[in-house]
Design a protein around this motif. Structure first.
Motif, PDB file in Angstrom:
ATOM      1  N   ALA A 195       0.827  -1.206   0.000  1.00  0.00           N
ATOM      2  CA  ALA A 195       0.000   0.000   0.000  1.00  0.00           C
ATOM      3  C   ALA A 195       0.861   1.255   0.000  1.00  0.00           C
ATOM      4  O   ALA A 195       0.608   2.209  -0.755  1.00  0.00           O
ATOM      5  CB  ALA A 195      -0.929  -0.017   1.212  1.00  0.00           C
ATOM      6  N   LEU A 196       1.886   1.270   0.825  1.00  0.00           N
ATOM      7  CA  LEU A 196       2.765   2.435   0.903  1.00  0.00           C
ATOM      8  C   LEU A 196       3.584   2.601  -0.373  1.00  0.00           C
ATOM      9  O   LEU A 196       3.780   3.728  -0.857  1.00  0.00           O
ATOM     10  CB  LEU A 196       3.688   2.309   2.114  1.00  0.00           C
ATOM     11  CG  LEU A 196       3.004   2.397   3.486  1.00  0.00           C
ATOM     12  CD1 LEU A 196       3.999   2.057   4.598  1.00  0.00           C
ATOM     13  CD2 LEU A 196       2.396   3.776   3.717  1.00  0.00           C
ATOM     14  N   GLY A 234      -2.697 -11.756   4.407  1.00  0.00           N
ATOM     15  CA  GLY A 234      -3.104 -10.362   4.442  1.00  0.00           C
ATOM     16  C   GLY A 234      -3.840 -10.008   3.172  1.00  0.00           C
ATOM     17  O   GLY A 234      -3.948 -10.808   2.238  1.00  0.00           O
ATOM     18  N   ALA A 235      -4.367  -8.782   3.142  1.00  0.00           N
ATOM     19  CA  ALA A 235      -5.063  -8.306   1.945  1.00  0.00           C
ATOM     20  C   ALA A 235      -4.971  -6.789   1.898  1.00  0.00           C
ATOM     21  O   ALA A 235      -4.860  -6.120   2.930  1.00  0.00           O
ATOM     22  CB  ALA A 235      -6.518  -8.749   1.935  1.00  0.00           C
ATOM     23  N   VAL A 236      -5.015  -6.274   0.694  1.00  0.00           N
ATOM     24  CA  VAL A 236      -5.097  -4.837   0.459  1.00  0.00           C
ATOM     25  C   VAL A 236      -6.367  -4.586  -0.340  1.00  0.00           C
ATOM     26  O   VAL A 236      -6.624  -5.275  -1.329  1.00  0.00           O
ATOM     27  CB  VAL A 236      -3.890  -4.312  -0.341  1.00  0.00           C
ATOM     28  CG1 VAL A 236      -3.883  -2.790  -0.368  1.00  0.00           C
ATOM     29  CG2 VAL A 236      -2.586  -4.844   0.230  1.00  0.00           C
ATOM     30  N   THR A 237      -7.178  -3.610   0.100  1.00  0.00           N
ATOM     31  CA  THR A 237      -8.350  -3.219  -0.671  1.00  0.00           C
ATOM     32  C   THR A 237      -8.104  -1.874  -1.326  1.00  0.00           C
ATOM     33  O   THR A 237      -7.407  -1.014  -0.773  1.00  0.00           O
ATOM     34  CB  THR A 237      -9.615  -3.154   0.202  1.00  0.00           C
ATOM     35  OG1 THR A 237      -9.426  -2.221   1.269  1.00  0.00           O
ATOM     36  CG2 THR A 237      -9.957  -4.520   0.760  1.00  0.00           C
ATOM     37  N   PHE A 238      -8.704  -1.696  -2.513  1.00  0.00           N
ATOM     38  CA  PHE A 238      -8.442  -0.523  -3.334  1.00  0.00           C
ATOM     39  C   PHE A 238      -9.744   0.133  -3.762  1.00  0.00           C
ATOM     40  O   PHE A 238     -10.679  -0.559  -4.181  1.00  0.00           O
ATOM     41  CB  PHE A 238      -7.664  -0.921  -4.597  1.00  0.00           C
ATOM     42  CG  PHE A 238      -6.397  -1.669  -4.322  1.00  0.00           C
ATOM     43  CD1 PHE A 238      -5.224  -0.989  -4.049  1.00  0.00           C
ATOM     44  CD2 PHE A 238      -6.387  -3.051  -4.334  1.00  0.00           C
ATOM     45  CE1 PHE A 238      -4.049  -1.683  -3.791  1.00  0.00           C
ATOM     46  CE2 PHE A 238      -5.219  -3.758  -4.072  1.00  0.00           C
ATOM     47  CZ  PHE A 238      -4.048  -3.074  -3.795  1.00  0.00           C
ATOM     48  N   ALA A 264      -6.635   0.287   2.048  1.00  0.00           N
ATOM     49  CA  ALA A 264      -6.644  -0.293   3.391  1.00  0.00           C
ATOM     50  C   ALA A 264      -5.915  -1.631   3.373  1.00  0.00           C
ATOM     51  O   ALA A 264      -5.968  -2.369   2.387  1.00  0.00           O
ATOM     52  CB  ALA A 264      -8.071  -0.493   3.896  1.00  0.00           C
ATOM     53  N   ALA A 265      -5.220  -1.925   4.471  1.00  0.00           N
ATOM     54  CA  ALA A 265      -4.452  -3.162   4.594  1.00  0.00           C
ATOM     55  C   ALA A 265      -4.990  -3.978   5.763  1.00  0.00           C
ATOM     56  O   ALA A 265      -5.222  -3.440   6.850  1.00  0.00           O
ATOM     57  CB  ALA A 265      -2.975  -2.858   4.807  1.00  0.00           C
ATOM     58  N   PHE A 266      -5.178  -5.277   5.541  1.00  0.00           N
ATOM     59  CA  PHE A 266      -5.733  -6.198   6.522  1.00  0.00           C
ATOM     60  C   PHE A 266      -4.739  -7.316   6.836  1.00  0.00           C
ATOM     61  O   PHE A 266      -3.870  -7.638   6.029  1.00  0.00           O
ATOM     62  CB  PHE A 266      -7.015  -6.842   6.000  1.00  0.00           C
ATOM     63  CG  PHE A 266      -8.160  -5.893   5.763  1.00  0.00           C
ATOM     64  CD1 PHE A 266      -9.183  -5.763   6.688  1.00  0.00           C
ATOM     65  CD2 PHE A 266      -8.210  -5.128   4.602  1.00  0.00           C
ATOM     66  CE1 PHE A 266     -10.239  -4.892   6.476  1.00  0.00           C
ATOM     67  CE2 PHE A 266      -9.265  -4.250   4.371  1.00  0.00           C
ATOM     68  CZ  PHE A 266     -10.275  -4.137   5.315  1.00  0.00           C
TER      69      PHE A 266
END
Length: 388
Positions: free
Chosen positions: A71-72, A198-202, A182-184
């Protein structure tokens, strides 16, 4: 029976699983493709997770820390840039920035919600600031009204650390509908888990496309000639983990509903115990999954707090000391640290200091127990506190 003689409450085990996980693992096994490029479980899980959170897309990755790194990286975080993080958080929040070569800048929290203070974040912005990372502590979304306004005024992006916030809502909007990446995390203790993951939502599909490249060594899914289009690493999730996560996601919503009800009861009981202050609730956070049941005993001090936690564990509660302020761990200072000292940061972060010394949390499986077990839990806390 606890060490003190009172029967210990009965809490559900964690992780939880049933035939849905067994069937998923067999489904992944028997499809004959255990890698995400040939299988269907990761692709299907990503779509289900994105739909549940109201996001345009989701990318499944190896763990929550890698989710933050991706994400970063998408936002241009790297050497010469800064990321504002709460001083009170698990250290992955800062390490994700530091591993990209960026400086992590800790700022203070609100002592009621334990979330990042928008005022402290505003004061920390410099020309080098590339991102602000609110962490939704215990599943309660940080003040995104104020933070989004700050981001718009400053041109700095928001990255939500949603490791605790699966299924959370803010003013009726789900995490994926809040306009920022967001990162999970799906680590073993999280609200849904495959042991790790983990997961990243966009909010935008184009962000997913770049993130896919970076999580797969820069290689497009259709490439057969090793044309790597970006830098990256191997953060791909496997098919077995995805099959388990699909089952975990299917029961998440019903578990959140139980935890919300039990949390109301536990907070009301804890409030009656002299000296105990439960984590506050921002009413704009209208669905809180309660990754932790958190409370403080102001003025107790770290040594007595630690002894109290040991006693609670001996009495049968899944109790833990809270995170240490990140600047009080040696790992924070190893690389890409800010040009300051522990003492200076402590002076700037009095709320994080207080919570570090007197905060306690109970694992979320506590909130899946019966009302009777919740009542017993509060009584045990009262008994143990009286004995400290």
């Amino acid at each position: 029976m606890s060490a003190q003689g009172r029967p210990a409450p009965e809490f559900p085990v964690w992780p939880q699983y049933d035939d849905a996980e067994r069937e998923g693992l067999l489904r992944a096994l028997e499809q004959g493709q255990w890698w995400r490029m040939g299988g269907k479980e990761v692709d299907t899980f990503e779509q289900e997770f994105a739909d549940y959170h109201g996001a345009a897309k989701a990318l499944a990755v190896t763990n929550g820390t890698h989710a933050l790194e991706i994400a970063l990286q998408l936002l241009g975080v790297g050497p010469g840039t800064e990321v504002i993080v709460p001083a009170f958080t698990f250290i992955s929040s800062s390490q994700a920035a530091q591993r990209l070569g960026a400086t992590a800048v800790p700022v203070d929290i609100d002592l009621d919600t334990y979330n990042l203070s928008p005022e402290a974040a505003a004061a920390a912005i410099t020309p080098r600031t590339r991102a602000i990372m609110p962490v939704h502590i215990a599943g309660q979304i940080a003040d995104l009204d104020a933070l989004d306004e700050l981001a718009a005024d400053s041109g700095v992006s928001i990255v939500q650390d949603a490791a605790h916030a699966h299924g959370a809502r803010w003013r009726g909007r789900r995490v994926g509908e809040l306009g920022s990446i967001a990162a999970f995390s799906f680590q073993n203790g999280k609200l849904m888990t495959a042991g790790e993951g983990g997961a990243v939502t966009f909010p935008e599909t184009a962000q997913y496309d770049e993130a896919f490249l970076r999580h797969s060594c820069g290689r497009p899914p259709t490439d057969r000639k090793y044309f790597h289009q970006t830098s990256g690493s191997n953060f791909r999730l496997n098919e077995f983990s995805a099959s388990v996560l699909r089952a975990q996601l299917a029961r998440l919503d019903s578990q959140i509903s139980v935890r919300e009800e039990r949390s109301k009861l536990l907070k009301s009981l804890l409030t009656e115990i002299p000296g105990v202050v439960p984590q506050g609730h921002d009413e704009r956070a209208d669905r809180v999954p309660h990754y932790m049941a958190m409370f403080r005993v102001p003025g107790l001090g770290e040594d007595r707090r630690n002894a109290l936690v040991d006693d609670l564990i001996a009495r049968g509660l899944p109790a833990f000391v809270v995170f240490r302020a990140i600047y009080r761990s040696d790992g924070f200072w190893e690389s890409a640290a800010p040009d300051t000292t522990v003492d200076e940061l402590a002076k700037a972060c009095p709320n994080s200091e207080a919570l570090t010394a007197d905060g306690i949390w109970l694992h979320h499986r506590t909130l899946l127990a019966s009302e009777g077990a919740i009542e017993d839990t509060a009584q045990i806390i009262a008994d143990a506190l009286a004995a400290v």
